[in-house]
Design an enzyme around this catalytic site. Structure first.
Site, PDB file in Angstrom:
ATOM      1  N   ARG A 139      11.234 -54.002   1.523  1.00  0.00           N
ATOM      2  CA  ARG A 139      10.280 -55.093   1.706  1.00  0.00           C
ATOM      3  C   ARG A 139       9.315 -55.103   0.522  1.00  0.00           C
ATOM      4  NH1 ARG A 139       6.818 -54.123   4.990  1.00  0.00           N
ATOM      5  NH2 ARG A 139       7.396 -52.128   5.873  1.00  0.00           N
TER       6      ARG A 139
ATOM      7  N   TYR B 148      17.222 -58.698   0.687  1.00  0.00           N
ATOM      8  CA  TYR B 148      17.117 -57.437   1.412  1.00  0.00           C
ATOM      9  C   TYR B 148      16.369 -57.541   2.746  1.00  0.00           C
ATOM     10  CZ  TYR B 148      17.345 -52.516   2.017  1.00  0.00           C
ATOM     11  OH  TYR B 148      17.660 -51.281   2.515  1.00  0.00           O
ATOM     12  N   GLY B 149      16.920 -56.923   3.760  1.00  0.00           N
ATOM     13  CA  GLY B 149      16.294 -56.668   5.074  1.00  0.00           C
ATOM     14  C   GLY B 149      15.147 -57.570   5.455  1.00  0.00           C
ATOM     15  N   GLY B 150      13.986 -56.953   5.578  1.00  0.00           N
ATOM     16  CA  GLY B 150      12.807 -57.666   6.067  1.00  0.00           C
ATOM     17  C   GLY B 150      12.386 -58.849   5.207  1.00  0.00           C
TER      18      GLY B 150
ATOM     19  N   LYS C 118      10.706 -59.202  10.717  1.00  0.00           N
ATOM     20  CA  LYS C 118       9.285 -59.005  10.418  1.00  0.00           C
ATOM     21  C   LYS C 118       8.550 -60.343  10.292  1.00  0.00           C
ATOM     22  CE  LYS C 118       9.827 -54.516  10.076  1.00  0.00           C
ATOM     23  NZ  LYS C 118       9.284 -53.633  11.113  1.00  0.00           N
TER      24      LYS C 118
ATOM     25  N   HIS D  51       4.465 -54.056  16.635  1.00  0.00           N
ATOM     26  CA  HIS D  51       5.427 -53.227  15.883  1.00  0.00           C
ATOM     27  C   HIS D  51       5.647 -51.942  16.685  1.00  0.00           C
ATOM     28  CE1 HIS D  51       6.331 -51.090  11.795  1.00  0.00           C
ATOM     29  NE2 HIS D  51       7.421 -51.555  12.341  1.00  0.00           N
TER      30      HIS D  51
ATOM     31  N   SER E 157       5.857 -46.798   9.234  1.00  0.00           N
ATOM     32  CA  SER E 157       7.183 -46.450   8.720  1.00  0.00           C
ATOM     33  C   SER E 157       7.229 -44.957   8.404  1.00  0.00           C
ATOM     34  CB  SER E 157       7.471 -47.238   7.440  1.00  0.00           C
ATOM     35  OG  SER E 157       7.331 -48.608   7.697  1.00  0.00           O
TER      36      SER E 157
ATOM     37  N   CYS F  79       7.778 -42.365  10.382  1.00  0.00           N
ATOM     38  CA  CYS F  79       7.219 -41.437  11.374  1.00  0.00           C
ATOM     39  C   CYS F  79       8.199 -41.194  12.527  1.00  0.00           C
ATOM     40  CB  CYS F  79       5.900 -41.959  11.919  1.00  0.00           C
ATOM     41  SG  CYS F  79       4.576 -41.917  10.701  1.00  0.00           S
ATOM     42  N   GLY F  80       9.451 -41.620  12.369  1.00  0.00           N
ATOM     43  CA  GLY F  80      10.475 -41.278  13.363  1.00  0.00           C
ATOM     44  C   GLY F  80      10.511 -42.203  14.571  1.00  0.00           C
TER      45      GLY F  80
ATOM     46  N   THR G  52      12.644 -44.723  15.292  1.00  0.00           N
ATOM     47  CA  THR G  52      13.994 -44.878  15.847  1.00  0.00           C
ATOM     48  C   THR G  52      14.414 -43.579  16.549  1.00  0.00           C
ATOM     49  OG1 THR G  52      14.490 -46.452  14.106  1.00  0.00           O
ATOM     50  CG2 THR G  52      16.375 -45.563  15.279  1.00  0.00           C
ATOM     51  N   ASN G  53      14.013 -42.426  15.990  1.00  0.00           N
ATOM     52  CA  ASN G  53      14.356 -41.149  16.622  1.00  0.00           C
ATOM     53  C   ASN G  53      13.731 -41.041  18.013  1.00  0.00           C
ATOM     54  OD1 ASN G  53      15.612 -40.524  14.251  1.00  0.00           O
ATOM     55  ND2 ASN G  53      14.091 -39.035  13.551  1.00  0.00           N
TER      56      ASN G  53
ATOM     57  N   ASP H 140      11.836 -51.229  17.302  1.00  0.00           N
ATOM     58  CA  ASP H 140      10.944 -51.717  16.243  1.00  0.00           C
ATOM     59  C   ASP H 140       9.894 -52.725  16.708  1.00  0.00           C
ATOM     60  OD1 ASP H 140      10.259 -51.548  13.479  1.00  0.00           O
ATOM     61  OD2 ASP H 140      11.202 -53.478  13.111  1.00  0.00           O
TER      62      ASP H 140
ATOM     63  N   ASN I 282      15.650 -45.689   1.179  1.00  0.00           N
ATOM     64  CA  ASN I 282      15.510 -46.766   2.169  1.00  0.00           C
ATOM     65  C   ASN I 282      16.875 -47.392   2.494  1.00  0.00           C
ATOM     66  OD1 ASN I 282      13.928 -48.438   3.881  1.00  0.00           O
ATOM     67  ND2 ASN I 282      13.941 -50.078   2.350  1.00  0.00           N
TER      68      ASN I 282
ATOM     69  N   ARG J  83      20.067 -48.382   4.623  1.00  0.00           N
ATOM     70  CA  ARG J  83      19.970 -48.855   6.009  1.00  0.00           C
ATOM     71  C   ARG J  83      21.321 -48.989   6.695  1.00  0.00           C
ATOM     72  NH1 ARG J  83      14.599 -50.260   8.093  1.00  0.00           N
ATOM     73  NH2 ARG J  83      13.272 -49.880   6.301  1.00  0.00           N
TER      74      ARG J  83
ATOM     75  N   ARG K  12       1.534 -39.652  10.743  1.00  0.00           N
ATOM     76  CA  ARG K  12       1.968 -38.376  10.164  1.00  0.00           C
ATOM     77  C   ARG K  12       0.735 -37.714   9.556  1.00  0.00           C
ATOM     78  NH1 ARG K  12       6.763 -36.409   7.680  1.00  0.00           N
ATOM     79  NH2 ARG K  12       7.903 -38.164   8.546  1.00  0.00           N
TER      80      ARG K  12
ATOM     81  N   ASN L  81       9.846 -33.481  21.908  1.00  0.00           N
ATOM     82  CA  ASN L  81       8.730 -34.416  22.124  1.00  0.00           C
ATOM     83  C   ASN L  81       8.674 -34.860  23.585  1.00  0.00           C
ATOM     84  OD1 ASN L  81       7.945 -34.195  19.478  1.00  0.00           O
ATOM     85  ND2 ASN L  81       9.092 -36.009  18.802  1.00  0.00           N
TER      86      ASN L  81
HETATM   87  C1  OXD Z   1       9.644 -51.109   8.661  1.00  0.00           C
HETATM   88  C2  OXD Z   1      10.993 -51.460   9.115  1.00  0.00           C
HETATM   89  O1  OXD Z   1       9.426 -50.970   7.455  1.00  0.00           O
HETATM   90  O2  OXD Z   1      11.196 -51.510  10.336  1.00  0.00           O
HETATM   91  O3  OXD Z   1       8.770 -50.969   9.503  1.00  0.00           O
HETATM   92  O4  OXD Z   1      11.871 -51.710   8.275  1.00  0.00           O
HETATM   93 MN    MN Z   2       9.428 -51.465  11.488  1.00  0.00          MN
END
Ligand code: OXD
Ligand code: MN
Length: 595
Positions: free
Chosen positions: A70, A211-213, A220, A240, A262, A264-265, A267-268, A287, A377, A379, A410, A507
């Site tokens: 982005r 690209y992506g976003g 986004k 978000h 972004s 900070c995990g 998706t995990n 997201d 980055n 994806r 973080r 966690n």
């Molecule tokens: C971000 C994403 O950057 O989801 O937050 O790609």
């Molecule tokens: Mn995001």
């Protein structure tokens, strides 16, 4: 045109864009599998997509090296008054920005097909959903939109002749002069890239990036920047945030929405499998969350997306086995490395490094190579239904009732593992002051502290001071049905620089305490910054963490926190008189509590 369009606004807009961008052909998308396959065929024939022998139905793309993320400094919120965009957004006057962009859009689709993508953010027909139409000259964008949003001719039916939609105009900004050969990833140079939002007319114009976003405009641009403005206008929240369902051993369900910057995990955590016996975690989204107050007075959330656009590096069977299973087949990979046997690889995927790869720039790579094999980055784009722990209610049009909000970042020091806000206003203060240390995934020096309120700094489509007020107003409306608010930091380190908390599936131990707080089952001790777990309240069974580490993880040092206050004050000052008085009071109270 291959399909007749009945919607008047859409027809007029298509004609206008054709006259401006001059594509060779116009194609209306129907969202079918056949259409997806034909995009891929076209992309493979053009040398852009590489079919992966080891992963059925999957393809690898390599972007232009200048088009990998982005572009926040080329992203604009264009409102008639600059104050409406506020101090955290780039602003340009709508008339002059449109003039500049029209100059770029003129003839920009020559030699290309213009695709018209009708899509729904959220289940088609749900009262929380919104309809958008993206016009693009990129078949890569069409294929990704198929996964990330609901692309369907049903959307056109829903639009009928008169219904409204959010127009999202996109061009890669690389017209093909006749006879000129295309490149695998066409795009415009950085100084010509514009990701523009006109929230006063619900309009998105993006130029120059594939690209992506920057290019998948449902994500986004629509679901956060434009939706946040609509949400404020209409009295709901576009955030978000990941959404997950946690079920305790007795079968009680908790729905959690969590915002982290972004790297900070997110998706995990969204796909985390608890290490605690009897606890179950299911993913609803990783997201974005759209939340409305329901008839029961509670906040109900949907995930407006239908796929994951996840960061590949660092994803492994150790860190996120559910993501690894999600991306076994039918995936679009971008900027990952290619193995000799036709699979993808990235840093952190396996302990053992492959002996040879083709890196994301298409060059030979060996473990001796200095450069990374995959871009940091890089994806994957995968459909949410492929996730083994996707919640059965992930597409429920009514959404799920949110019990808990979590903010975090973080921080290698200062901030404890977990604490609870004293009340809603204090929770909004925690969201508004959320901060994270920058990593190599962010631009700028590694380890700098960056305030990223509600993880929305790059995504709030209006003045963030007003956004804070909107959160306070939502709390007033929710009253005692408001979700409880917590703050977490999985990343605190010892003086020797080692992570103190194991993270990932452990966690769940923190989430368990949070759920017990909601049930009023776990006590808490008051500190200057919030409510912390009592000694022994965190379930550490089966874990071998030295008690001094636990002490350090939960430590609140008034001297360190006093040093945070001027930084928070400076952060708040940028909002001037748009900063809600109730947050000024929160800062005063923190100061007082710190003594
Ligand atoms: C971000 C994403 O950057 O989801 O937050 O790609
Ligand atoms: Mn995001």
């Amino acid at each position: 045109m291959n399909i007749e369009v009945k919607n008047r606004k859409l027809n007029a807009w298509i004609s206008e864009v054709v006259a401006m961008c001059r594509p060779d052909a116009v194609y209306i998308c129907d969202g079918s599998k056949k259409e997806y396959d034909s995009m891929m065929e076209k992309l493979v024939a053009a040398g852009s997509g590489i079919p992966l022998e080891k992963r059925a139905g999957s393809y690898l793309f390599r972007s232009d090296p200048s088009d990998v993320a982005r572009v926040e400094d080329r992203t604009y919120i264009s409102t008639s008054a600059q104050d409406e965009a506020g101090p955290t957004n780039n602003w340009l006057d709508p008339a002059s920005l449109k003039e500049t962009m029209k100059g770029f859009y003129k003839d920009c689709m020559k030699g290309r097909t213009m695709y018209v993508i009708p899509f729904s953010m959220g289940p088609i027909g749900s009262p929380i959903s919104k309809i958008g139409v993206e016009i693009t000259d990129s078949p890569y964008v069409v294929a990704n939109m198929h996964i990330m949003t609901r692309v369907s001719s049903k959307v056109l039916e829903l639009l009928g002749a008169e219904n409204d939609f959010i127009p999202c105009l996109h061009s890669i900004g690389a017209p093909l002069e006749s006879g000129r050969k295309d490149v695998p990833w066409p795009c415009a140079p950085i100084e010509q890239k514009y990701i523009s939002h006109f929230p006063e007319e619900n309009l998105i114009w993006s130029y120059g990036s594939g690209y992506g976003g920057n290019a998948l405009l449902g994500k986004k641009c629509l679901a956060l920047r434009i939706a946040s403005v609509m949400a404020r206008r209409e009295g709901w929240l576009a955030e978000h945030m990941l959404i997950l369902r946690l079920t305790n051993p007795e079968g009680r369900q908790y729905h959690i929405a969590a915002a982290f910057p972004s790297a900070c995990g997110k998706t995990n955590l969204a796909m985390m499998q608890p290490s605690l016996k009897g606890w179950k975690c299911e993913c609803i989204g990783d997201d974005i969350a759209w939340m409305k107050i329901g008839e029961d007075g509670r906040l109900h959330a949907i995930n407006p997306e239908s796929g994951f656009f996840g960061v590949a590096p660092g994803t492994s069977y150790d860190t996120n086995p559910m993501a690894m299973d999600t991306i076994r087949d039918n995936v679009i990979f971008t900027n990952c490395a290619l193995t000799d046997d036709g699979d993808v690889w990235w840093e952190g995927m396996t302990d053992e490094l492959p002996a040879h790869l083709i890196d994301w720039k298409g060059r030979d790579w060996t473990p001796e190579s200095k450069a990374e094999a995959a871009h940091p980055n890089a994806r994957f784009t995968a459909h949410a239904s492929r996730c083994p722990v996707i919640c059965k209610d992930w597409e429920n049009p009514a959404g799920v009732p949110i019990d808990i909000f979590i903010f975090g970042g973080r921080r290698s020091s200062v901030v404890p593992l977990v604490y609870e806000a004293f009340n809603w206003d204090h929770g909004v203060f925690l969201g508004a002051t959320a901060a994270s240390e920058t990593t190599s995934a962010n631009i700028g020096a590694v380890g700098n502290l960056r305030r990223d309120p509600f993880a929305m700094k790059p995504f709030c489509g209006y003045n963030m001071g007003d956004y804070f007020q909107h959160w306070l107003n939502m709390g007033d409306r929710l009253g005692n049905k408001a979700p409880r608010i917590f703050y977490v930091n999985w990343f605190r380190k010892s003086d020797e620089g080692k992570f103190l908390w194991p993270g990932f599936s452990d966690n769940s131990r923190v989430l368990k305490w949070i759920c017990e707080r909601v049930e009023e089952k776990a006590g808490a001790q008051k500190s200057a910054i919030g409510l912390l777990p009592l000694d022994g309240a965190l379930d550490l069974s089966g874990l071998n963490i030295p008690s001094e580490n636990m002490k350090e993880l939960l430590q609140v040092d008034p001297v360190e926190w006093k040093a945070e206050v001027p930084d928070i004050k400076a952060h708040f000052d940028i909002f001037g008189d748009r900063l809600p008085e109730r947050l000024v009071v929160q800062l005063q109270e923190l100061r007082k509590r710190l003594g």
